[in-house]
Design an enzyme around this catalytic site. Structure first.
Site, PDB file in Angstrom:
ATOM      1  N   GLY A   1       3.389  -9.745  -0.487  1.00 37.80           N
ATOM      2  CA  GLY A   1       2.200  -9.753  -1.338  1.00 37.80           C
ATOM      3  C   GLY A   1       1.840 -11.162  -1.803  1.00 37.80           C
ATOM      4  O   GLY A   1       0.674 -11.513  -1.930  1.00 37.80           O
ATOM      5  N   GLU A   2       2.860 -11.997  -2.063  1.00 37.32           N
ATOM      6  CA  GLU A   2       2.612 -13.383  -2.482  1.00 37.32           C
ATOM      7  C   GLU A   2       1.897 -14.146  -1.371  1.00 37.32           C
ATOM      8  O   GLU A   2       0.986 -14.943  -1.623  1.00 37.32           O
ATOM      9  CB  GLU A   2       3.937 -14.099  -2.768  1.00 37.32           C
ATOM     10  CG  GLU A   2       4.521 -13.842  -4.129  1.00 37.32           C
ATOM     11  CD  GLU A   2       3.641 -14.373  -5.247  1.00 37.32           C
ATOM     12  OE1 GLU A   2       2.833 -15.290  -5.003  1.00 37.32           O
ATOM     13  OE2 GLU A   2       3.729 -13.819  -6.348  1.00 37.32           O
TER      14      GLU A   2
ATOM     15  N   SER B   1       1.516  -9.989  -7.518  1.00 36.94           N
ATOM     16  CA  SER B   1       1.718  -9.481  -6.156  1.00 36.94           C
ATOM     17  C   SER B   1       2.007  -7.978  -6.170  1.00 36.94           C
ATOM     18  O   SER B   1       1.953  -7.327  -5.131  1.00 36.94           O
ATOM     19  CB  SER B   1       2.853 -10.233  -5.461  1.00 36.94           C
ATOM     20  OG  SER B   1       4.081  -9.986  -6.114  1.00 36.94           O
ATOM     21  N   HIS B   2       2.356  -7.425  -7.326  1.00 39.42           N
ATOM     22  CA  HIS B   2       2.581  -5.979  -7.437  1.00 39.42           C
ATOM     23  C   HIS B   2       1.722  -5.387  -8.552  1.00 39.42           C
ATOM     24  O   HIS B   2       2.096  -4.391  -9.168  1.00 39.42           O
ATOM     25  CB  HIS B   2       4.068  -5.681  -7.657  1.00 39.42           C
ATOM     26  CG  HIS B   2       4.883  -5.963  -6.432  1.00 39.42           C
ATOM     27  ND1 HIS B   2       5.283  -7.229  -6.095  1.00 39.42           N
ATOM     28  CD2 HIS B   2       5.327  -5.163  -5.444  1.00 39.42           C
ATOM     29  CE1 HIS B   2       5.958  -7.186  -4.956  1.00 39.42           C
ATOM     30  NE2 HIS B   2       6.002  -5.946  -4.536  1.00 39.42           N
TER      31      HIS B   2
ATOM     32  N   SER C   1       6.045  -0.755  -4.433  1.00 38.49           N
ATOM     33  CA  SER C   1       6.133  -1.133  -5.850  1.00 38.49           C
ATOM     34  C   SER C   1       7.313  -2.051  -6.148  1.00 38.49           C
ATOM     35  O   SER C   1       8.328  -2.026  -5.450  1.00 38.49           O
ATOM     36  CB  SER C   1       6.242   0.141  -6.694  1.00 38.49           C
ATOM     37  OG  SER C   1       7.199   1.018  -6.144  1.00 38.49           O
ATOM     38  N   ALA C   2       7.167  -2.841  -7.221  1.00 33.81           N
ATOM     39  CA  ALA C   2       8.231  -3.759  -7.645  1.00 33.81           C
ATOM     40  C   ALA C   2       9.392  -2.932  -8.210  1.00 33.81           C
ATOM     41  O   ALA C   2       9.191  -1.987  -8.973  1.00 33.81           O
ATOM     42  CB  ALA C   2       7.691  -4.698  -8.712  1.00 33.81           C
TER      43      ALA C   2
ATOM     44  N   ARG D   1      10.768 -14.077 -18.196  1.00 29.59           N
ATOM     45  CA  ARG D   1       9.353 -14.429 -18.022  1.00 29.59           C
ATOM     46  C   ARG D   1       8.483 -13.170 -18.044  1.00 29.59           C
ATOM     47  O   ARG D   1       7.418 -13.140 -18.653  1.00 29.59           O
ATOM     48  CB  ARG D   1       9.168 -15.188 -16.694  1.00 29.59           C
ATOM     49  CG  ARG D   1       7.817 -15.832 -16.506  1.00 29.59           C
ATOM     50  CD  ARG D   1       7.618 -16.292 -15.076  1.00 29.59           C
ATOM     51  NE  ARG D   1       7.696 -15.188 -14.128  1.00 29.59           N
ATOM     52  CZ  ARG D   1       6.682 -14.391 -13.812  1.00 29.59           C
ATOM     53  NH1 ARG D   1       5.505 -14.580 -14.356  1.00 29.59           N
ATOM     54  NH2 ARG D   1       6.842 -13.405 -12.956  1.00 29.59           N
TER      55      ARG D   1
ATOM     56  N   ASP E   1      14.919  -9.014 -10.092  1.00 32.94           N
ATOM     57  CA  ASP E   1      14.176  -8.286  -9.047  1.00 32.94           C
ATOM     58  C   ASP E   1      13.735  -9.330  -8.043  1.00 32.94           C
ATOM     59  O   ASP E   1      12.851 -10.135  -8.325  1.00 32.94           O
ATOM     60  CB  ASP E   1      12.971  -7.561  -9.666  1.00 32.94           C
ATOM     61  CG  ASP E   1      12.147  -6.822  -8.607  1.00 32.94           C
ATOM     62  OD1 ASP E   1      12.490  -6.906  -7.413  1.00 32.94           O
ATOM     63  OD2 ASP E   1      11.158  -6.177  -8.982  1.00 32.94           O
TER      64      ASP E   1
HETATM   65  O1  PYC Z   1       4.991  -7.592  -0.903  1.00 29.18           O
HETATM   66  O2  PYC Z   1       6.993  -7.735  -0.089  1.00 29.18           O
HETATM   67  C1  PYC Z   1       5.976  -7.092  -0.339  1.00 29.18           C
HETATM   68  C2  PYC Z   1       5.920  -5.647   0.036  1.00 29.18           C
HETATM   69  C3  PYC Z   1       6.944  -4.830   0.336  1.00 29.18           C
HETATM   70  C4  PYC Z   1       6.411  -3.582   0.590  1.00 29.18           C
HETATM   71  C5  PYC Z   1       5.093  -3.685   0.465  1.00 29.18           C
HETATM   72  N1  PYC Z   1       4.808  -4.951   0.128  1.00 29.18           N
END
Ligand code: PYC
Length: 337
Positions: free
Chosen positions: A186-187, A46-47, A121-122, A308, A177
């Site tokens: 993103g998920e 997702s990131h 970003s993560a 992980r 995190d």
């Molecule tokens: O996927 O939670 C997310 C996110 C936060 C900022 C951009 N995407």
């Protein structure tokens, strides 16, 4: 599903090529490429490379600066400030990190406020340089108003991640995190791309009814994790990385976006704490007590936060990363600029 495997240098080079072709300055492109390649490497799809689609889209919508030079300010004895000037947060953080480290070592505790940054970003990637320097770290950022507060049905909070890191000698750091929403946005977007139903409890539709349909949640509201507990933490993030540092709440970020669909704009707060300054000569003994705690968790079969990701990292270093061919094709198409 057809897939493509890239070595880690290939993943980085692909990202760099896409970002450079679209007009990001060399320093911004490198900082972003490192980050999305690291997300993919660590099993955080997702990131990972998928983010390039949203990054370029946000640029094309005029919602992020491709080349603003971060301005670093020495705000107070224990506070540094980085003005990202409307660019992504990553280069501002890289440039401000030496001052944050210096202040944390001097005072034992220091904060960095990154302002006027676009953020995707993560946060684990922002915490790792701190744990590598032997510091304890905490970071948080609001996003866009996508998440309903517990008891409500309309989006107000962002996904509002919190990351925390603890350094460990000769071992990967302990790094939490987590979004304060049930999942990162993103998920949900990745579930939508794959045509997969969401787990229950991730979101509600625009009428406030529970749904497992990703598109309906994206148009309705996401939910916090753990009901009112996640909701309270989400509010805390709004305050710490919003009004406290003079930056936007998630609702303000979404209003600023004005329907364009760009990535969130606002601030990030990063805290660094130096165990040596808290503990002096007692530091080795006290850090060993942390190891006792970690061992006790693992003895029960619990996985440490970050475990992980570090296992994925080792595997990716050996085998590279694999993404779907359709995603690879979409990313390659962005190289035309
Ligand atoms: O996927 O939670 C997310 C996110 C936060 C900022 C951009 N995407």
């Amino acid at each position: 599903m057809e897939s493509v495997t890239l070595s880690l240098p290939e993943a980085y080079d692909l990202a760099l090529e896409v970002l450079s072709a679209n007009g990001f300055s060399a320093d911004h492109a490198a900082a972003i490429a490192r980050n999305v390649a690291a997300g993919e490497r660590d099993g955080c799809a997702s990131h990972g490379l998928w983010r390039l689609l949203g990054i370029v889209d946000t640029l094309r919508k005029g919602k992020v600066s491709p080349d603003a030079e971060p301005q670093i300010h020495d705000q107070a004895p224990a506070i540094a400030r980085a003005d990202a000037g409307g660019a992504f947060s990553l280069l501002a953080y890289e440039r401000a990190l030496p001052l944050l480290l210096e202040k944390a070592r001097h005072s034992g505790i220091a904060a960095l406020a990154i302002n006027r940054c676009v953020h995707f970003s993560a946060l684990f990637a922002d915490i790792e340089p701190l744990t590598e320097a032997g510091l304890v770290g905490l970071a948080c950022t609001p996003s866009h108003a996508w998440v309903a507060p517990a008891g409500g049905t309309r989006p107000l909070f962002g996904t509002n991640p919190i990351a925390f890191g603890w350094p460990r000698r000769d071992k990967p750091p302990f790094i939490v995190d987590m979004a304060t929403s049930a999942a990162a946005r993103g998920e949900i977007q990745l579930h939508q791309r794959a045509g997969k139903a969401l787990p229950e409890g991730w979101g509600i539709d625009s009428q406030g009814q529970p749904t497992t349909d990703a598109a309906e949640v994206l148009n309705g509201a996401m939910l916090t994790f753990g009901g009112h507990k996640g909701s309270a933490l989400a509010a805390m993030v709004e305050l710490l990385a919003g009004p406290l540092i003079g930056d936007m709440t998630s609702a303000e970020s979404l209003a600023w976006d004005n329907g364009a669909g760009g990535l969130p704009y606002g601030g990030e707060l990063i805290l660094a704490l130096d165990p040596q300054r808290f503990l002096g000569a007692q530091a080795p003994e006290q850090l060993a007590r942390a190891e006792t705690l970690f061992n006790a968790m693992q003895d029960q079969g619990a996985r440490l936060p970050g475990e992980r990701r570090f296992a994925c990292r080792q595997q990716s270093e050996r085998q590279g990363v694999t993404i779907s061919r359709s995603l690879h094709d979409e990313i390659c198409a962005l190289r035309q600029g």
